[in-house]
Design a protein around this motif. Structure first.
Motif, PDB file in Angstrom:
ATOM      1  N   ALA A 177      -3.436   1.156  -1.597  1.00  0.00           N
ATOM      2  CA  ALA A 177      -2.086   0.687  -1.921  1.00  0.00           C
ATOM      3  C   ALA A 177      -1.029   1.702  -1.485  1.00  0.00           C
ATOM      4  O   ALA A 177       0.041   1.326  -0.983  1.00  0.00           O
ATOM      5  CB  ALA A 177      -1.984   0.410  -3.427  1.00  0.00           C
ATOM      6  N   ALA A 234     -10.537  -8.284  -2.843  1.00  0.00           N
ATOM      7  CA  ALA A 234      -9.730  -7.291  -3.562  1.00  0.00           C
ATOM      8  C   ALA A 234      -8.935  -6.434  -2.584  1.00  0.00           C
ATOM      9  O   ALA A 234      -7.768  -6.116  -2.828  1.00  0.00           O
ATOM     10  CB  ALA A 234     -10.626  -6.407  -4.435  1.00  0.00           C
ATOM     11  N   ALA A 235      -9.555  -6.064  -1.471  1.00  0.00           N
ATOM     12  CA  ALA A 235      -8.868  -5.239  -0.478  1.00  0.00           C
ATOM     13  C   ALA A 235      -7.641  -5.964   0.074  1.00  0.00           C
ATOM     14  O   ALA A 235      -6.580  -5.357   0.276  1.00  0.00           O
ATOM     15  CB  ALA A 235      -9.827  -4.870   0.652  1.00  0.00           C
ATOM     16  N   LEU A 236      -7.777  -7.266   0.298  1.00  0.00           N
ATOM     17  CA  LEU A 236      -6.626  -8.032   0.798  1.00  0.00           C
ATOM     18  C   LEU A 236      -5.507  -8.044  -0.242  1.00  0.00           C
ATOM     19  O   LEU A 236      -4.323  -7.945   0.105  1.00  0.00           O
ATOM     20  CB  LEU A 236      -7.053  -9.455   1.166  1.00  0.00           C
ATOM     21  CG  LEU A 236      -8.095  -9.578   2.293  1.00  0.00           C
ATOM     22  CD1 LEU A 236      -8.380 -11.053   2.597  1.00  0.00           C
ATOM     23  CD2 LEU A 236      -7.668  -8.856   3.581  1.00  0.00           C
ATOM     24  N   MET A 237      -5.845  -8.127  -1.523  1.00  0.00           N
ATOM     25  CA  MET A 237      -4.826  -8.101  -2.574  1.00  0.00           C
ATOM     26  C   MET A 237      -4.108  -6.751  -2.623  1.00  0.00           C
ATOM     27  O   MET A 237      -2.924  -6.667  -2.930  1.00  0.00           O
ATOM     28  CB  MET A 237      -5.451  -8.387  -3.951  1.00  0.00           C
ATOM     29  CG  MET A 237      -5.993  -9.789  -4.142  1.00  0.00           C
ATOM     30  SD  MET A 237      -4.767 -11.109  -4.001  1.00  0.00           S
ATOM     31  CE  MET A 237      -5.158 -11.737  -2.374  1.00  0.00           C
ATOM     32  N   LEU A 238      -4.844  -5.681  -2.313  1.00  0.00           N
ATOM     33  CA  LEU A 238      -4.243  -4.343  -2.347  1.00  0.00           C
ATOM     34  C   LEU A 238      -3.306  -4.100  -1.164  1.00  0.00           C
ATOM     35  O   LEU A 238      -2.619  -3.080  -1.119  1.00  0.00           O
ATOM     36  CB  LEU A 238      -5.339  -3.271  -2.356  1.00  0.00           C
ATOM     37  CG  LEU A 238      -6.129  -3.133  -3.655  1.00  0.00           C
ATOM     38  CD1 LEU A 238      -7.238  -2.103  -3.497  1.00  0.00           C
ATOM     39  CD2 LEU A 238      -5.216  -2.740  -4.817  1.00  0.00           C
ATOM     40  N   LEU A 270     -10.575 -16.233  -2.928  1.00  0.00           N
ATOM     41  CA  LEU A 270      -9.187 -16.388  -2.498  1.00  0.00           C
ATOM     42  C   LEU A 270      -8.709 -17.821  -2.742  1.00  0.00           C
ATOM     43  O   LEU A 270      -7.561 -18.048  -3.147  1.00  0.00           O
ATOM     44  CB  LEU A 270      -9.054 -16.014  -1.019  1.00  0.00           C
ATOM     45  CG  LEU A 270      -9.346 -14.534  -0.701  1.00  0.00           C
ATOM     46  CD1 LEU A 270      -9.508 -14.311   0.800  1.00  0.00           C
ATOM     47  CD2 LEU A 270      -8.242 -13.635  -1.250  1.00  0.00           C
ATOM     48  N   PHE A 300     -13.458   0.859  -7.698  1.00  0.00           N
ATOM     49  CA  PHE A 300     -13.797  -0.295  -6.850  1.00  0.00           C
ATOM     50  C   PHE A 300     -15.251  -0.744  -7.050  1.00  0.00           C
ATOM     51  O   PHE A 300     -15.500  -1.886  -7.459  1.00  0.00           O
ATOM     52  CB  PHE A 300     -13.538   0.076  -5.383  1.00  0.00           C
ATOM     53  CG  PHE A 300     -12.900  -1.017  -4.589  1.00  0.00           C
ATOM     54  CD1 PHE A 300     -11.573  -0.964  -4.223  1.00  0.00           C
ATOM     55  CD2 PHE A 300     -13.647  -2.121  -4.201  1.00  0.00           C
ATOM     56  CE1 PHE A 300     -10.984  -1.981  -3.485  1.00  0.00           C
ATOM     57  CE2 PHE A 300     -13.067  -3.142  -3.463  1.00  0.00           C
ATOM     58  CZ  PHE A 300     -11.737  -3.070  -3.108  1.00  0.00           C
ATOM     59  N   ARG A 307      -0.535  -5.489  -7.253  1.00  0.00           N
ATOM     60  CA  ARG A 307      -1.638  -5.466  -6.294  1.00  0.00           C
ATOM     61  C   ARG A 307      -2.933  -5.073  -6.983  1.00  0.00           C
ATOM     62  O   ARG A 307      -3.983  -5.676  -6.769  1.00  0.00           O
ATOM     63  CB  ARG A 307      -1.324  -4.469  -5.167  1.00  0.00           C
ATOM     64  CG  ARG A 307      -0.152  -4.881  -4.312  1.00  0.00           C
ATOM     65  CD  ARG A 307       0.196  -3.810  -3.285  1.00  0.00           C
ATOM     66  NE  ARG A 307       0.725  -2.602  -3.919  1.00  0.00           N
ATOM     67  CZ  ARG A 307       1.222  -1.566  -3.255  1.00  0.00           C
ATOM     68  NH1 ARG A 307       1.214  -1.576  -1.927  1.00  0.00           N
ATOM     69  NH2 ARG A 307       1.707  -0.525  -3.898  1.00  0.00           N
ATOM     70  N   ALA A 316      -4.127  -7.948  -9.267  1.00  0.00           N
ATOM     71  CA  ALA A 316      -4.731  -9.052  -8.501  1.00  0.00           C
ATOM     72  C   ALA A 316      -6.085  -8.635  -7.928  1.00  0.00           C
ATOM     73  O   ALA A 316      -7.055  -9.398  -7.947  1.00  0.00           O
ATOM     74  CB  ALA A 316      -3.782  -9.491  -7.375  1.00  0.00           C
ATOM     75  N   ALA A 317      -6.162  -7.403  -7.424  1.00  0.00           N
ATOM     76  CA  ALA A 317      -7.427  -6.919  -6.861  1.00  0.00           C
ATOM     77  C   ALA A 317      -8.507  -6.842  -7.931  1.00  0.00           C
ATOM     78  O   ALA A 317      -9.672  -7.192  -7.687  1.00  0.00           O
ATOM     79  CB  ALA A 317      -7.218  -5.547  -6.217  1.00  0.00           C
ATOM     80  N   MET A 340     -10.059 -10.122  -8.500  1.00  0.00           N
ATOM     81  CA  MET A 340     -10.978 -10.475  -7.409  1.00  0.00           C
ATOM     82  C   MET A 340     -12.325  -9.768  -7.570  1.00  0.00           C
ATOM     83  O   MET A 340     -13.367 -10.304  -7.207  1.00  0.00           O
ATOM     84  CB  MET A 340     -10.381 -10.107  -6.053  1.00  0.00           C
ATOM     85  CG  MET A 340      -9.145 -10.892  -5.652  1.00  0.00           C
ATOM     86  SD  MET A 340      -9.428 -12.675  -5.438  1.00  0.00           S
ATOM     87  CE  MET A 340      -8.718 -13.294  -6.960  1.00  0.00           C
ATOM     88  N   LEU A 353       2.078   5.620  -6.468  1.00  0.00           N
ATOM     89  CA  LEU A 353       2.644   4.261  -6.451  1.00  0.00           C
ATOM     90  C   LEU A 353       3.810   4.126  -7.413  1.00  0.00           C
ATOM     91  O   LEU A 353       4.382   3.051  -7.560  1.00  0.00           O
ATOM     92  CB  LEU A 353       1.559   3.248  -6.835  1.00  0.00           C
ATOM     93  CG  LEU A 353       0.247   3.318  -6.046  1.00  0.00           C
ATOM     94  CD1 LEU A 353      -0.785   2.369  -6.637  1.00  0.00           C
ATOM     95  CD2 LEU A 353       0.494   3.005  -4.573  1.00  0.00           C
ATOM     96  N   LEU A 387       0.779 -12.689  -5.241  1.00  0.00           N
ATOM     97  CA  LEU A 387      -0.410 -12.420  -4.416  1.00  0.00           C
ATOM     98  C   LEU A 387      -1.492 -13.466  -4.648  1.00  0.00           C
ATOM     99  O   LEU A 387      -2.133 -13.935  -3.696  1.00  0.00           O
ATOM    100  CB  LEU A 387      -0.958 -11.024  -4.724  1.00  0.00           C
ATOM    101  CG  LEU A 387      -0.119  -9.865  -4.191  1.00  0.00           C
ATOM    102  CD1 LEU A 387      -0.550  -8.553  -4.838  1.00  0.00           C
ATOM    103  CD2 LEU A 387      -0.250  -9.775  -2.664  1.00  0.00           C
ATOM    104  N   ALA A 446      -2.963 -16.168  -1.974  1.00  0.00           N
ATOM    105  CA  ALA A 446      -4.300 -15.763  -1.510  1.00  0.00           C
ATOM    106  C   ALA A 446      -4.958 -16.793  -0.584  1.00  0.00           C
ATOM    107  O   ALA A 446      -5.579 -16.417   0.426  1.00  0.00           O
ATOM    108  CB  ALA A 446      -5.192 -15.444  -2.716  1.00  0.00           C
ATOM    109  N   PRO A 447      -4.839 -18.083  -0.879  1.00  0.00           N
ATOM    110  CA  PRO A 447      -5.527 -19.051  -0.008  1.00  0.00           C
ATOM    111  C   PRO A 447      -4.986 -19.089   1.428  1.00  0.00           C
ATOM    112  O   PRO A 447      -5.670 -19.618   2.311  1.00  0.00           O
ATOM    113  CB  PRO A 447      -5.271 -20.395  -0.713  1.00  0.00           C
ATOM    114  CG  PRO A 447      -5.019 -20.039  -2.140  1.00  0.00           C
ATOM    115  CD  PRO A 447      -4.294 -18.725  -2.085  1.00  0.00           C
ATOM    116  N   ILE A 471      -7.225 -18.033   4.289  1.00  0.00           N
ATOM    117  CA  ILE A 471      -8.348 -18.859   4.761  1.00  0.00           C
ATOM    118  C   ILE A 471      -7.886 -19.667   5.963  1.00  0.00           C
ATOM    119  O   ILE A 471      -6.901 -20.411   5.890  1.00  0.00           O
ATOM    120  CB  ILE A 471      -8.848 -19.779   3.630  1.00  0.00           C
ATOM    121  CG1 ILE A 471      -9.278 -18.918   2.431  1.00  0.00           C
ATOM    122  CG2 ILE A 471     -10.007 -20.645   4.113  1.00  0.00           C
ATOM    123  CD1 ILE A 471      -9.550 -19.698   1.177  1.00  0.00           C
TER     124      ILE A 471
END
Lengths: 324, 324
Positions: free
Chosen positions: A155, A184-188, A316, B151, B180, B183-184, B187, B294, B315, B319-320, B323
């Motif tokens: 982040a 999770a990485a995409l959210m970060l 997702l 993680f 972030r 949300a992560a 996930m 942060l 986020l 998220a979708p 895709i």
């Protein structure tokens, strides 16, 4: 199905998944399998063996792959970079050292430069060297790493890039072994992930006999950052990078007694080689990250990519259901 | 808007956000502000000062809050748990030690038990003690922590719970300071998050003068795990838990010379107290996690919750779009 991010668009991938260029384990067959599954496979340039590198590019065949180098080691054999650039790799990856001396040559070859970083200071240096993609690697990663952890590092690097270099992409590394980690990485704020440990547990990985059994048996509590493995196999790493491996008899014996091990290095290296040859996984480094606790089988690398992406896609897709 | 998870349903919250029961910093005003914003605020029971605890419950007023204890310290003053249970807290939180001796009393009081864990072995012990909620805390956390990172630890604990205790909920802690991270965490399989550092940078946090300025000035590269702060303030922590703080003059002076500091502890503790009183943040522990990188402002805790949740909602809603 497929995942779409700035990384897939930039490199023409189907999925935002890169295999880590693991020294020794990351050969051409593994890299090609990951690329063929829609990700990007990286051959591990390791410690500078030109013949091995040629053989591995041969093993990758016509599949487009990239190549990674240990930066401080590449500085001792810079001609390897020329050799690799002549093969037109999808990308060149540098980690563990100052990328500045190599950025120009890579840019001149028109090859994307991926720099793996362990701190915010590293990330700034990577930008200065012309990195188009930065991999923020956490301490939980297998193999060598620094001391910062993936969650906040990703982040914070994302914030740096948003301010200083918005067109530079970001991948997360360290602790990511399945679709949960990818999502999770995409959210970060990452555009993709770099995955090592999970691909070291693939059929294509080049590991010593006994390695995979030891990996499957381990949970995430059992790994440790150490210098023992590098001393025992005569790899002279800079102090700030430690290697993460399963805490086995070798490490238990020498952890905290590194100076003694250094003094007995010749003998230790012979024992290490013998253990590697005979499959005695208690006496060589079973190099893997904390994500080892998420890995329960050895699969073809292509299957690993597909499963990871399918799992991430489901997470997702369902993410909005958390909104009340 | 609001976020819905098993945690919000179990505890009747609007948002799956819990404030860490930070010793000293996490008083009643902070806890109440977090609860009033829709999360769950926890008062930091700290090292067992009954008068302080009473004052902080007073400061929380009629707002429902919980209370956290340092488990090894609570073992020295177990009557505090009775006092707190009599106040009917929303939950009791235990971290850093064996929760087994306290699980029965908490269960008898009908109060949910939250156990924070640093390893898979800890998570098993927490289940044995009757935890209804487990917080998996990574090494990047501020204050005390173990050595595993958020993680992979969160995902591995999620797997353990899915198998061994599917009704036990999971929160992630360590490195989470914004939407972030929230949300992560979802996930990765968490039902919510525990947030410390970001709430230590709130208007309600009880910190020494100069602390907030030092926190805002720091980036994530500057924190370090150390025993120096605990020795210098005479807190006798078990070896496996280190405290994370900004690497300042105090830490630079003594890191690696802990035995010497121990020998000079009386004098060091006086200097520590003087620094705290005078706002000399180079000479007391600015206790914070890697997420300090942060954090760029001091805000009311309620604003922090709202911003974090709004960011996470965006986020998760988007998220979708990843895709293809």
């Amino acid at each position: 199905m497929a995942l779409k991010t700035r990384l897939t668009e930039k490199l023409g991938l189907k999925h935002p998944v890169i295999s880590a260029p693991m020294a020794f384990a990351g050969g051409g067959k593994l890299a090609a399998a990951v690329s063929n599954a829609g990700g990007l496979g990286l051959i591990g340039g390791g410690y500078g063996d030109a013949d091995w590198l040629e053989a591995q590019f041969g093993a990758a065949g016509n599949t487009p792959v990239g190549c990674g180098f240990i930066t401080w080691s590449l500085a001792n054999a810079p001609h390897l970079l020329e050799d690799v650039l002549a093969r037109k790799p999808v990308a060149v990856f540098l980690s563990f050292g100052d990328p500045a001396p190599f950025g120009g040559m890579i840019a001149d070859a028109g090859v994307p430069l991926i720099c793996q970083v362990q701190t915010i200071a590293d990330a700034r240096a990577a930008l200065d060297a012309g990195a188009g993609i930065i991999v923020a690697q956490g301490v939980e990663a297998g193999g060598h790493a620094g001391s910062r952890a993936t969650f906040p590092l990703v982040a914070e690097v994302a914030d740096l890039l948003a301010k200083a270099a918005p067109d530079t992409l970001l991948c997360a590394a360290g602790g990511i072994a399945d679709g949960r980690g990818l999502a999770a990485a995409l959210m970060l704020g990452a555009d993709g992930v770099l995955v090592g440990s999970r691909f070291s547990a693939s059929e294509e990985a080049l590991v010593f006999p006994g390695w995979h059994d030891a990996l499957i048996a381990a949970d995430g509590d059992t790994t440790v950052q150490t210098s023992v493995v590098d001393i025992a196999r005569k790899r002279d790493w800079p102090e700030r990078f430690k290697i993460r491996a399963v805490e086995n008899a070798l490490i238990q014996r020498w952890q905290g007694r590194e100076a003694e091990l250094q003094a007995a290095q010749g003998e230790a290296a012979q024992a290490y080689e013998a253990a590697a040859a005979s499959g005695d996984s208690n006496n060589f480094g079973v190099i893997v990250g904390e994500a080892v606790g998420l890995i329960h089988d050895i699969k073809p690398a292509g299957t690993i990519v597909e499963k990871m992406v399918a799992e991430a896609e489901k997470l997702l897709a369902d993410a909005p259901t958390h909104i009340a």
